[in-house]
Write a protein that holds these residues in place. Sequence first.
Motif, PDB file in Angstrom:
ATOM      1  N   CYS A 105      61.147  13.661 -88.896  1.00  0.00           N
ATOM      2  CA  CYS A 105      60.089  12.938 -89.595  1.00  0.00           C
ATOM      3  C   CYS A 105      59.018  13.901 -90.106  1.00  0.00           C
ATOM      4  O   CYS A 105      58.609  13.835 -91.276  1.00  0.00           O
ATOM      5  CB  CYS A 105      59.457  11.895 -88.666  1.00  0.00           C
ATOM      6  SG  CYS A 105      58.186  10.891 -89.461  1.00  0.00           S
TER       7      CYS A 105
ATOM      8  N   VAL B 281      62.323   8.593 -93.688  1.00  0.00           N
ATOM      9  CA  VAL B 281      61.829   9.247 -92.464  1.00  0.00           C
ATOM     10  C   VAL B 281      60.662   8.487 -91.855  1.00  0.00           C
ATOM     11  O   VAL B 281      60.396   8.618 -90.655  1.00  0.00           O
ATOM     12  CB  VAL B 281      61.441  10.725 -92.723  1.00  0.00           C
ATOM     13  CG1 VAL B 281      62.643  11.525 -93.172  1.00  0.00           C
ATOM     14  CG2 VAL B 281      60.300  10.847 -93.724  1.00  0.00           C
ATOM     15  N   LEU B 282      59.958   7.674 -92.669  1.00  0.00           N
ATOM     16  CA  LEU B 282      58.863   6.879 -92.117  1.00  0.00           C
ATOM     17  C   LEU B 282      59.350   5.789 -91.172  1.00  0.00           C
ATOM     18  O   LEU B 282      58.570   5.246 -90.385  1.00  0.00           O
ATOM     19  CB  LEU B 282      58.049   6.251 -93.253  1.00  0.00           C
ATOM     20  CG  LEU B 282      57.127   7.199 -94.029  1.00  0.00           C
ATOM     21  CD1 LEU B 282      56.461   6.480 -95.189  1.00  0.00           C
ATOM     22  CD2 LEU B 282      56.073   7.807 -93.104  1.00  0.00           C
TER      23      LEU B 282
ATOM     24  N   ASP C 208      63.672   9.762 -99.463  1.00  0.00           N
ATOM     25  CA  ASP C 208      63.647  10.488 -98.191  1.00  0.00           C
ATOM     26  C   ASP C 208      62.349  10.244 -97.427  1.00  0.00           C
ATOM     27  O   ASP C 208      62.348  10.135 -96.191  1.00  0.00           O
ATOM     28  CB  ASP C 208      63.841  11.988 -98.434  1.00  0.00           C
ATOM     29  CG  ASP C 208      65.275  12.353 -98.780  1.00  0.00           C
ATOM     30  OD1 ASP C 208      66.174  11.541 -98.492  1.00  0.00           O
ATOM     31  OD2 ASP C 208      65.503  13.447 -99.324  1.00  0.00           O
ATOM     32  N   ILE C 209      61.237  10.157 -98.157  1.00  0.00           N
ATOM     33  CA  ILE C 209      59.947   9.882 -97.506  1.00  0.00           C
ATOM     34  C   ILE C 209      59.966   8.500 -96.855  1.00  0.00           C
ATOM     35  O   ILE C 209      59.579   8.339 -95.683  1.00  0.00           O
ATOM     36  CB  ILE C 209      58.796   9.983 -98.528  1.00  0.00           C
ATOM     37  CG1 ILE C 209      58.569  11.442 -98.928  1.00  0.00           C
ATOM     38  CG2 ILE C 209      57.506   9.389 -97.952  1.00  0.00           C
ATOM     39  CD1 ILE C 209      57.580  11.611-100.068  1.00  0.00           C
TER      40      ILE C 209
ATOM     41  N   ASN D 263      59.341  16.770 -98.555  1.00  0.00           N
ATOM     42  CA  ASN D 263      59.461  15.826 -99.660  1.00  0.00           C
ATOM     43  C   ASN D 263      58.117  15.477-100.284  1.00  0.00           C
ATOM     44  O   ASN D 263      58.054  15.210-101.494  1.00  0.00           O
ATOM     45  CB  ASN D 263      60.174  14.560 -99.169  1.00  0.00           C
ATOM     46  CG  ASN D 263      61.649  14.789 -98.925  1.00  0.00           C
ATOM     47  OD1 ASN D 263      62.427  14.945 -99.854  1.00  0.00           O
ATOM     48  ND2 ASN D 263      62.041  14.835 -97.653  1.00  0.00           N
ATOM     49  N   ILE D 264      57.041  15.478 -99.506  1.00  0.00           N
ATOM     50  CA  ILE D 264      55.713  15.270-100.090  1.00  0.00           C
ATOM     51  C   ILE D 264      55.358  16.433-101.010  1.00  0.00           C
ATOM     52  O   ILE D 264      54.744  16.250-102.069  1.00  0.00           O
ATOM     53  CB  ILE D 264      54.657  15.084 -98.982  1.00  0.00           C
ATOM     54  CG1 ILE D 264      54.793  13.688 -98.358  1.00  0.00           C
ATOM     55  CG2 ILE D 264      53.252  15.265 -99.534  1.00  0.00           C
ATOM     56  CD1 ILE D 264      53.889  13.443 -97.171  1.00  0.00           C
TER      57      ILE D 264
ATOM     58  N   CYS E 289      67.941  14.900 -94.984  1.00  0.00           N
ATOM     59  CA  CYS E 289      66.776  14.595 -95.805  1.00  0.00           C
ATOM     60  C   CYS E 289      65.711  15.690 -95.708  1.00  0.00           C
ATOM     61  O   CYS E 289      64.862  15.809 -96.601  1.00  0.00           O
ATOM     62  CB  CYS E 289      66.178  13.241 -95.434  1.00  0.00           C
ATOM     63  SG  CYS E 289      65.494  13.162 -93.780  1.00  0.00           S
ATOM     64  N   CYS E 290      65.741  16.488 -94.636  1.00  0.00           N
ATOM     65  CA  CYS E 290      64.839  17.639 -94.529  1.00  0.00           C
ATOM     66  C   CYS E 290      65.328  18.799 -95.390  1.00  0.00           C
ATOM     67  O   CYS E 290      64.535  19.607 -95.875  1.00  0.00           O
ATOM     68  CB  CYS E 290      64.726  18.113 -93.083  1.00  0.00           C
ATOM     69  SG  CYS E 290      64.030  16.926 -91.942  1.00  0.00           S
TER      70      CYS E 290
ATOM     71  N   LEU F 284      58.830  14.748 -94.050  1.00  0.00           N
ATOM     72  CA  LEU F 284      57.634  14.357 -94.794  1.00  0.00           C
ATOM     73  C   LEU F 284      57.013  15.550 -95.505  1.00  0.00           C
ATOM     74  O   LEU F 284      56.661  15.465 -96.689  1.00  0.00           O
ATOM     75  CB  LEU F 284      56.606  13.733 -93.842  1.00  0.00           C
ATOM     76  CG  LEU F 284      56.819  12.278 -93.443  1.00  0.00           C
ATOM     77  CD1 LEU F 284      55.770  11.840 -92.436  1.00  0.00           C
ATOM     78  CD2 LEU F 284      56.770  11.367 -94.672  1.00  0.00           C
TER      79      LEU F 284
END
Length: 363
Positions: free
Chosen positions: A45, A84-85, A80-81, A52-53, A297-298, A49
Amino acid sequence: MNSTEAYYYLDTAFYSVPTADQPCSLEEVRQFTRVFVPIAYSLICVFGLLGNIMVVMTFAFYKKARSMTDVYLLNMAITDILFVLTLPFWAVTHATDTWVFSNVLCKLMKGIYAVNFNCGMLLLACISMDRYVAIVQATKSFRVRSRTLAHSRVICVVVWLISVIISSPTFTFNEKYQLQGRDVCEPRYRSVREPITWKLLGLGLQLLFGFFIPLLFMTFCYLFIIKTLVQAQNSKRHRAIRVVIAVVLVFLACEIPHNAVLLVTAVNTGKMNRPCSGEKLRAYVGNVAEVLAFLHCCLNPVLYAFIGQKFRNYFMKIMKDVWCARRLKKAPGFLCARVYSESYASRQTSEITDNDNASSFTM
């Protein structure tokens, strides 16, 4: 729980699995997941975050999404954001061994989780096809991609809609209920006549759109991309080939174990005479494989954005401007102001000269 009632529930690594004679206790697995899964989900997470942010910020403030790949990358970062949230909720569930949130939040988190995971996988297929057109069909690339660029946002909307449709069983069947003295957030199929059919349908859609279709596109497109790069007289081709190979290998390493577990689950659905040792092994492997799949996703921002020289340059401009802005607040000075101004001018020039066929594999 008898064999008929067992069909209404989805087998998970949290709880005991019914066999022909008696439930197979998975308490050992639960003890493992109470420690391993919350730590792994928390790390994914945080890093997911951050990466991707950064991608979204770079597109928002510097590199406008003006090519098809840019549009796909921006949408993939958003998916992806959102994905992971949802992980903190599952981290709490694994740590406490119960679903402590409401039924509405159960459906919402499961749905967001499914939609964004499927959407991310389908966007990988879109990126693969776009790279194929840009590199393999280079002579036709400008005409084709300039004509379809206007529709790239429509393509993304279609991808989102497909993801919502194939994830609709997740919204429908997942709910909060009591199972063996615990509140759980899992699928329950008591409202349908053929629960096993619905469970297999859900698994089949997840395997098809979340693995096999992206794998098919990536295999076809990247094989031709590598062939084209090998034949190209370009000093950067070897590095570009390594990037392509890295993209494919990371996808396979992250996704094959998880989807293999899903395939085994689909094959064993409805069988009541499964050995307990096999179920424990599947539960252990399933948890580790799921964490590995989520790790993808990371890695997406690194593989699809920051590995490209142009995108890295845009990101470095962000860091430079942020640093200069902070210095100007503390101690206004001509030097930092000039650097900030030059950075802004460079950004404007770069945006004007950036061409639509820029590739993520251009180093």
